[in-house]
Design an enzyme around this catalytic site. Structure first.
Site, short mmCIF file in Angstrom:
data_model
loop_
_atom_site.label_atom_id
_atom_site.label_comp_id
_atom_site.label_asym_id
_atom_site.label_seq_id
_atom_site.Cartn_x
_atom_site.Cartn_y
_atom_site.Cartn_z
N GLU A 100 -11.35 -14.14 40.18
CA GLU A 100 -11.87 -13.78 38.86
C GLU A 100 -13.37 -13.50 38.94
O GLU A 100 -14.06 -14.02 39.82
CB GLU A 100 -11.65 -14.94 37.87
N ASP A 101 -13.87 -12.73 37.99
CA ASP A 101 -15.32 -12.54 37.91
C ASP A 101 -15.99 -13.70 37.19
O ASP A 101 -17.09 -14.11 37.55
CB ASP A 101 -15.67 -11.20 37.24
N ASP A 104 -14.87 -18.53 31.51
CA ASP A 104 -15.65 -18.71 30.29
C ASP A 104 -14.97 -19.84 29.50
O ASP A 104 -15.18 -21.02 29.79
CB ASP A 104 -15.60 -17.35 29.57
N PHE A 153 -25.19 -13.59 27.78
CA PHE A 153 -24.24 -12.48 27.98
C PHE A 153 -24.63 -11.70 29.23
O PHE A 153 -25.72 -11.13 29.30
CB PHE A 153 -24.20 -11.56 26.77
N ARG A 166 -20.37 -1.92 34.19
CA ARG A 166 -19.71 -2.59 35.32
C ARG A 166 -20.30 -2.15 36.65
O ARG A 166 -20.18 -2.85 37.66
CB ARG A 166 -18.21 -2.25 35.31
C1 PRP Z 1 -12.91 -11.55 31.16
C2 PRP Z 1 -12.97 -12.05 32.59
C3 PRP Z 1 -11.91 -13.12 32.66
C4 PRP Z 1 -11.92 -13.67 31.25
C5 PRP Z 1 -12.64 -14.97 31.23
O1 PRP Z 1 -11.93 -10.56 31.07
O2 PRP Z 1 -12.73 -11.02 33.53
O3 PRP Z 1 -10.64 -12.57 32.96
O4 PRP Z 1 -12.55 -12.71 30.41
O5 PRP Z 1 -12.68 -15.49 29.92
P1 PRP Z 1 -11.98 -16.86 29.49
O6 PRP Z 1 -12.31 -17.90 30.53
O7 PRP Z 1 -12.65 -17.13 28.17
O8 PRP Z 1 -10.52 -16.63 29.35
P2 PRP Z 1 -11.86 -9.46 29.91
O9 PRP Z 1 -10.79 -9.83 28.94
O10 PRP Z 1 -13.25 -9.24 29.37
O11 PRP Z 1 -11.34 -8.16 30.70
P3 PRP Z 1 -12.00 -7.33 31.92
O12 PRP Z 1 -11.89 -8.18 33.16
O13 PRP Z 1 -11.17 -6.09 31.98
O14 PRP Z 1 -13.44 -7.06 31.56
#
Ligand code: PRP
Length: 180
Positions: A100-101, A104, A153, A166
């Protein structure tokens, strides 16, 4: 307009990213030697981290991709996430690392872990580039964590704001003027 017009400051530089990714890559290479390893990229945020991480690993690695969607920000806090693209690989008996990136609230990782554990992998771990512990709503942690960051952010290195930015090569704090 250039992407850096929307950056307040660089939080994690290219050098810091590559140094930490090399460390995590070595750790994973050591721990998984002799095991059948599948790395799972969670689209789209982790694509750039994933591409660098797999190349920092020097044991054989298989790759697959999943996409997850939340029902908007309001629903995210209730933990409602759903899968929009599943793996192509059967993971039974494979050693799996979810990449994961960012973690949160933790809802996405909680959902993914529950889902993949039902498929009986040989093992399941989570690697995240970034961790925002202040935002956590469920008790869950990454097994490999690149950087713990403050509750600001961030954009770049795969992370977006409204689908832009990105492609910035560093992790940056967004400029207030860029927020619509
Ligand atoms: C982001 C990120 C994680 C998630 C983390 O994805 O890549 O998958 O949110 O948040 P959390 O811990 O609150 O669940 P996003 O839905 O923004 O999609 P993306 O990766 O396509 O940007």
């Amino acid at each position: 307009m250039k992407v850096y017009d929307s950056v307040q400051r660089v939080l994690v530089s290219k050098e810091e990213l590559q140094k930490r990714i090399a460390e995590i890559g070595s750790e994973i290479s050591r721990e998984y030697e002799g095991k059948q390893l599948l790395m799972v990229c969670i689209l789209r945020g982790s694509a750039i981290f994933f591409a660098d991480l797999v190349r920092a690993i020097d044991i054989p690695v298989r790759m697959d991709f999943m996409a997850i969607s939340s029902y908007g920000s309001g629903a995210r806090s209730s933990g409602e996430v759903r899968m929009v693209k599943d793996l192509n690989t059967k993971i039974e008996d494979l050693h799996v690392i979810i990449v994961e990136d960012i973690i949160d609230s933790g809802y996405t990782i909680k959902y993914l872990k529950n889902l993949l554990l039902q498929r009986n992998p040989a093992s399941l771990k989570v690697c995240t580039l970034l961790d925002k512990p202040e935002r956590r709503e469920v008790d869950i942690e990454g097994d490999y964590v690149g950087f713990k960051i403050p509750n600001e952010f961030v954009i770049g290195y795969g992370l977006d704001y409204a689908e832009d930015y990105r492609n910035i090569p560093e992790v940056c704090v967004i400029a207030p003027s860029a927020i619509k």
